[in-house]
Design an enzyme around this catalytic site. Sequence first.
Site, PDB file in Angstrom:
ATOM      1  N   TYR A 153     -11.248   4.662   2.625  1.00 40.24           N
ATOM      2  CA  TYR A 153     -11.024   6.104   2.476  1.00 40.24           C
ATOM      3  C   TYR A 153     -12.339   6.873   2.315  1.00 40.24           C
ATOM      4  CZ  TYR A 153      -6.059   5.042   1.715  1.00 40.24           C
ATOM      5  OH  TYR A 153      -4.766   4.608   1.851  1.00 40.24           O
ATOM      6  N   LYS A 176      -7.672  -9.576   1.316  1.00 40.14           N
ATOM      7  CA  LYS A 176      -7.419 -10.164   2.630  1.00 40.14           C
ATOM      8  C   LYS A 176      -8.666 -10.990   2.965  1.00 40.14           C
ATOM      9  CE  LYS A 176      -4.719 -10.447   6.278  1.00 40.14           C
ATOM     10  NZ  LYS A 176      -3.484 -11.233   6.234  1.00 40.14           N
ATOM     11  N   ASP A 204      -3.159   1.652  -2.583  1.00 40.77           N
ATOM     12  CA  ASP A 204      -2.368   2.831  -2.238  1.00 40.77           C
ATOM     13  C   ASP A 204      -0.969   2.390  -1.808  1.00 40.77           C
ATOM     14  OD1 ASP A 204      -1.606   5.356  -1.613  1.00 40.77           O
ATOM     15  OD2 ASP A 204      -2.963   5.640   0.070  1.00 40.77           O
TER      16      ASP A 204
END
Length: 360
Positions: free
Chosen positions: A140, A189, A245
Amino acid sequence: MKIALIKGDGIGPEVINQALKALGAVSERFKCSFEYQEALMGGCAIDETGVPLPIETVNICKQSDAVLLGAVGGPKWDSLPGNLRPEAGLLGIRKAMDVYANLRPAILFPQLKSASSLKEEILVNGLDIMVVRELTGGAYFGEKKKVITEDGIKAWDMMSYTFYEVERITRTAYDIARKRKKKVTVVDKANVLESSRLWREVTGEISKEYSDLEVSYMYVDNAAMQLVRNPGQFDVILTENLFGDILSDEASMLTGSMGMLPSASIGIRKTGIFEPIHGSAPDIAGKDMANPLAAILSCGMMLEYGLNMKNEADAVYKAVNTVLDKDYRTVDIMQPGMKSVGTEMMGNLVAEIILSDTEV
Ligand code: NAD
């Protein structure tokens, strides 16, 4: 204690006004005082000043001990360019206040079990998860670009983290876990992302100082699945901005109602931002239908995490539980046989309970 009040748009002012009743009861019962200063942000700020986050609002927030925020946005401002939309105010104030840790509890109140989208047998042990989301790094805030290449249009958002950014949020999450069940699941991840591998390195390094905690790792795709399969396995979930989020929304919806969930954003400064997770709900604004409990619980988090007033916070949490035990419900959590109340009445009831309860 100085509190900046950003009531915002839609149901924001309605729910914050109920939260103020709860704080009024706290101050009367515990003999403490709060000084409020209102500030504009979002659509109302655009209407009055032309920008979603006036500099005066930032100054008021910086001079306060905590910021209590309602919600911003609404259809009236939807067609404005991105940087002038109400939501730009939200990103702006988080950045200005350096809040890098977003704490999102997903608690299933036993009285509202049937509101969850999960089957009761999956919820036998209840649901009490704290998602700790990194808030100022990752995709972001990384470099973003859209360019025209020989192969056509190309766009990217860089997901980058520094050691320090991961370290500080890790310490926040580990400290919180120490006061809970001492169990942290780091979600990443790491099988494909280099930034996730840095997260593993840092969280592993810091965990040496927290040997009393059980720290484990889970890939984000698996975590999304496990949250609906067996949510009881989680206590604290620590994760980066984008994953957080998505997962914090998923976790909160397992509890059944947006109107019940608070959040806290804390950072380097002592001043945190405390707000319900729901938006401005323009569809019900001004109709005395909004559930104010998320805003009231946000006050609880403000007292606990922002002002170091744990007893006072517990009084607020307990009053919310009691009001549910007494079968009072706003429309969003209404069930057959319960007593339906509006926003104002719910606020009055919680404040009365805080004042009359002497046990906490
Ligand atoms: P929303 O959370 O405002 O509403 C979603 C649904 O939940 C609506 O049906 C609404 O009536 C209901 N709801 C939400 N809060 C409730 C409450 N306290 N009590 C009872 N029902 C409640 O989400 P949305 O409709 O996607 O967004 C509306 C506006 O809010 C948009 O402009 C959006 O950008 C903005 N928004 C702001 C924030 C924020 O300020 N932090 C967060 C999300 C959305």
